[in-house]
Design an enzyme around this catalytic site. Sequence first.
Site, short mmCIF file in Angstrom:
data_model
loop_
_atom_site.label_atom_id
_atom_site.label_comp_id
_atom_site.label_asym_id
_atom_site.label_seq_id
_atom_site.Cartn_x
_atom_site.Cartn_y
_atom_site.Cartn_z
N ASN A 73 0.84 -1.20 0.00
CA ASN A 73 0.00 0.00 0.00
C ASN A 73 0.87 1.24 0.00
OD1 ASN A 73 -0.51 1.96 2.45
ND2 ASN A 73 0.03 -0.01 3.37
N ASN A 130 3.22 7.33 14.97
CA ASN A 130 3.70 6.60 13.79
C ASN A 130 5.00 7.26 13.31
OD1 ASN A 130 4.15 5.31 11.39
ND2 ASN A 130 2.23 5.91 10.42
N CYS A 133 6.01 5.40 8.78
CA CYS A 133 5.25 5.28 7.53
C CYS A 133 6.20 5.34 6.33
CB CYS A 133 4.21 6.40 7.42
SG CYS A 133 3.24 6.23 5.92
N ASN A 195 5.50 -1.88 11.66
CA ASN A 195 4.81 -1.23 10.55
C ASN A 195 5.19 -1.99 9.27
OD1 ASN A 195 3.36 0.62 8.95
ND2 ASN A 195 3.95 2.33 10.26
N THR A 272 -4.27 -6.13 7.62
CA THR A 272 -4.62 -6.54 6.26
C THR A 272 -5.71 -7.61 6.23
OG1 THR A 272 -2.37 -5.99 5.60
CG2 THR A 272 -3.60 -7.42 4.12
#
Length: 310
Positions: A73, A130, A133, A195, A272
Amino acid sequence: MTDERLVVELRDLKFTTPLMLLSGCDGFGQEHERIVGADTSLIGAVFLKGTTVEPRLGNPAHRLWETPSGLLNAIGLQNPGVDVVIRDLLPRLDTRTTHYIANISGATLEEYRELARRFDETVVSAIEINVSCPNVKAGGMQFGNDPDMCARVIEACRSVTGKPLITKLTPAYHDTALLAQKCIDAGTDALSLINTVSGMAFDIRKRQPALGFGQGGLSGPAIKPIALLKVHQAARICRPRGIPIIGQGGITCAEDAIEFFLAGADAIGIGTALFYDPLIYKRIHEDLLDYLAQHQLNRITDIKPWSKQK
Ligand SMILES: Cc1cc2nc3c(=O)[nH]c(=O)nc-3n(C[C@H](O)[C@H](O)[C@H](O)COP(=O)(O)O)c2cc1C
């Protein structure tokens, strides 16, 4: 309905189950409630979609690309911005049956501090930072790949909020133990890992990268062995210091979840897998209880061999 055998306590927060829905895989918390048969009491927490100070439209298409045993993604942190999230989306959350946890991303220290300050005054139970990313040009992994920078981000957030802070780590940094140590010293209350793993795919008909952003983050079963190793490495640092780990990466069934507990996770995240079965947590919940019964274990926390030594 809450089953006491699955209840976990992470620092000062009590969760009805160790099963958590991961950021980016359940929108801003309302999505699963619309699904027939959804039961939020079987979910320990929902991590909200990554939020930035300003609204973001995200990356150009394609933003998702399926690969063998995984999903690439490059959403690019699409979100309506912190003002809209706090004003319009958080008031719709029913916080009676589960915890909601904010997930924040910034391109600068100031942005992280501002986001932590804004969420401090809201209903969220904790704030996930986060720093990992892989799908944005500024911030994200730039911070996550630098332990000192991670520490500064955590310190900036810590200075403006008393809410529990969970730091979400990248699998890209080679020394997970050092990264974990720096985050703990800087004041994180828990760690999330991992992540997504950076990756790429090509569209051979168009003869160009499949994702609009070029590269993306790989999730799903393909990354599970990487995630288990990283959780195991972080756990060596976290366990003696009482810092919980939310293990994640490719979990699709109770057996996967149990592997993560054995690696050292205190709770687990499902991401997912929700895209092909939004109610998958119900089956995992049921199968975890069966596993406890079959192995004569009283509680989920007894799965870990070392928990009996207390
Ligand atoms: C479509 C998609 C969007 C995501 N968005 C975010 C995000 O906004 N913030 C974040 O911290 N992680 C995000 N993630 C990472 C997941 O929360 C999770 O850490 C990762 O996918 C590994 O778990 P999984 O293999 O079960 O999906 C996203 C993952 C996917 C697949």
